[in-house]
Every structure is written in C-alpha cells, then in structure tokens.
Design a protein around this motif. Structure first.
Motif, PDB file in Angstrom:
ATOM      1  N   SER A 139      44.552  12.248  34.823  1.00  0.00           N
ATOM      2  CA  SER A 139      44.030  13.012  34.018  1.00  0.00           C
ATOM      3  C   SER A 139      42.722  12.191  32.832  1.00  0.00           C
ATOM      4  CB  SER A 139      44.973  13.487  32.865  1.00  0.00           C
ATOM      5  OG  SER A 139      44.570  13.984  31.524  1.00  0.00           O
ATOM      6  N   GLN A 173      47.707  21.991  22.831  1.00  0.00           N
ATOM      7  CA  GLN A 173      48.450  20.584  23.707  1.00  0.00           C
ATOM      8  C   GLN A 173      47.497  19.715  24.026  1.00  0.00           C
ATOM      9  OE1 GLN A 173      47.745  23.925  25.135  1.00  0.00           O
ATOM     10  NE2 GLN A 173      47.272  23.601  27.273  1.00  0.00           N
ATOM     11  N   HIS A 174      46.268  19.659  24.166  1.00  0.00           N
ATOM     12  CA  HIS A 174      45.230  18.646  24.258  1.00  0.00           C
ATOM     13  C   HIS A 174      44.804  18.017  23.073  1.00  0.00           C
ATOM     14  CE1 HIS A 174      45.769  19.389  28.362  1.00  0.00           C
ATOM     15  NE2 HIS A 174      45.202  20.894  28.402  1.00  0.00           N
ATOM     16  N   LEU A 221      38.548  21.643  25.907  1.00  0.00           N
ATOM     17  CA  LEU A 221      39.971  21.463  26.040  1.00  0.00           C
ATOM     18  C   LEU A 221      40.594  20.727  24.780  1.00  0.00           C
ATOM     19  CD1 LEU A 221      40.128  19.621  29.453  1.00  0.00           C
ATOM     20  CD2 LEU A 221      41.060  21.856  29.174  1.00  0.00           C
ATOM     21  N   TYR A 234      40.952  16.758  35.355  1.00  0.00           N
ATOM     22  CA  TYR A 234      41.352  17.544  34.108  1.00  0.00           C
ATOM     23  C   TYR A 234      42.798  17.480  34.269  1.00  0.00           C
ATOM     24  CZ  TYR A 234      36.416  18.735  33.664  1.00  0.00           C
ATOM     25  OH  TYR A 234      34.797  18.855  33.603  1.00  0.00           O
ATOM     26  N   PRO A 235      43.343  17.743  33.005  1.00  0.00           N
ATOM     27  CA  PRO A 235      44.768  17.337  32.742  1.00  0.00           C
ATOM     28  C   PRO A 235      45.682  18.435  33.701  1.00  0.00           C
ATOM     29  CG  PRO A 235      43.788  17.558  30.872  1.00  0.00           C
ATOM     30  CD  PRO A 235      42.689  18.080  31.629  1.00  0.00           C
ATOM     31  N   ARG A 236      45.083  19.749  34.194  1.00  0.00           N
ATOM     32  CA  ARG A 236      45.843  20.566  34.771  1.00  0.00           C
ATOM     33  C   ARG A 236      45.863  20.273  36.427  1.00  0.00           C
ATOM     34  NH1 ARG A 236      40.785  22.947  34.260  1.00  0.00           N
ATOM     35  NH2 ARG A 236      39.416  23.145  36.444  1.00  0.00           N
ATOM     36  N   ASP A 237      45.100  19.207  36.632  1.00  0.00           N
ATOM     37  CA  ASP A 237      44.971  18.745  38.002  1.00  0.00           C
ATOM     38  C   ASP A 237      45.647  17.354  38.148  1.00  0.00           C
ATOM     39  OD1 ASP A 237      43.731  21.076  38.971  1.00  0.00           O
ATOM     40  OD2 ASP A 237      41.700  20.186  38.382  1.00  0.00           O
ATOM     41  N   SER A 286      47.332  15.665  21.758  1.00  0.00           N
ATOM     42  CA  SER A 286      47.915  14.629  22.789  1.00  0.00           C
ATOM     43  C   SER A 286      47.391  13.178  22.339  1.00  0.00           C
ATOM     44  CB  SER A 286      47.311  15.004  24.169  1.00  0.00           C
ATOM     45  OG  SER A 286      45.823  14.553  24.446  1.00  0.00           O
ATOM     46  N   ASP A 339      48.020  14.375  39.042  1.00  0.00           N
ATOM     47  CA  ASP A 339      49.117  14.038  39.736  1.00  0.00           C
ATOM     48  C   ASP A 339      49.151  12.609  39.886  1.00  0.00           C
ATOM     49  OD1 ASP A 339      51.189  13.742  41.828  1.00  0.00           O
ATOM     50  OD2 ASP A 339      50.141  15.521  43.142  1.00  0.00           O
TER      51      ASP A 339
END
Length: 138
Positions: free
Chosen positions: A91, A26-27, A21, A79-82, A30, A84
């Motif tokens: 994340s 984008q990561h 990642l 992971y970032p995509r998950d 970050s 919420d």
C-alpha cells in the motif's frame, strides 16, 4: 521531512487519487498518512503522459534489493484496497510504499521498521509501469 531524501516525481493522476483517499477517515487518520503527505508535498508533479519510464508510479512493479543483506524481491505499489503482503503488493500508505512512490531506478530509500531496525532498499528495475504501457487513465 527528510532533507536527505532523493527527489521524486509523481503523476497528477496519482496525486489526485491519493488526495481523494486522504478525505476518507480510515486513510486520513492512518499512521502512514502524515509520511505520505510529506512525500507528496516535495514531489515534482507531471502529467501522466510526461512520466519517465524509470519512475515508480501507482500500480508499478519494481525490483528492489535490500542493501543490508543483498536480498532481491519484486514489489508492486498499490492503493490500500489492493494491498496484499503475501503477493508483495504494498500500500502507498505503508511506510515503504510512501517511500517508494516517485523514486527512479538506481535511487535508494531508508526507513525504520516497527522493531526499530533500519532498512534500506535500492530500486534496481521497473518491470511494469502503467504510463510506460500507455495506461494514462487507469
């Protein structure tokens, strides 16, 4: 790096996936990447099959208590995509997420939130850890 930080343990699979990642812009750029990188640099890395069941690994769900006000809640490290926040899926690139990775039940983490307030969470239990459930290649 925080020299008062508790020792942490990270699985080689989690380390490999997080390092991939870092290759994505984008990561890599970050806000949490520098903190996460520092945490990983001080980690004891184990094969997933050797991971103790009281350690927070990626996709683990842990019960935590806010040591400032006594409030308890359950957080999942993802992971970032998950991520919420409404589902308490944090994340690993978020400050609290990078701080949680590799902690054991009974250990505490402290960090500053954006408004400057200090927060301190203690890990009280792990209700789900992939390695403890026999998921070594998730």
């Amino acid at each position: 790096m925080n020299t008062n930080a508790p020792p942490i343990v990270v699985s080689s699979l989690d380390l490999e996936r997080i390092e991939k990642l870092f290759e994505l812009q984008q990561h890599r750029d970050s806000a949490g990447a520098k903190l996460l990188s520092a945490e990983l640099a001080r980690a004891n890395v184990l094969d997933p099959k050797e991971m103790p069941d009281d350690v927070i690994t990626m996709n683990s769900t842990a019960s935590v208590v806010d040591e400032n006000n006594g409030e308890s809640r359950e957080l999942s490290l993802v992971y970032p995509r998950d991520a919420d926040s409404s589902a308490n899926k944090i994340s690993v690139f978020a400050p609290v997420g990078s701080a949680m990775l590799g902690l054991r039940v009974g250990q505490s983490i402290a960090w500053k939130v954006p408004n400057g307030r200090d927060l301190r969470l203690r890990i009280t239990a792990i209700s789900y850890q992939p390695e403890a459930s026999g998921e070594f290649h998730r």
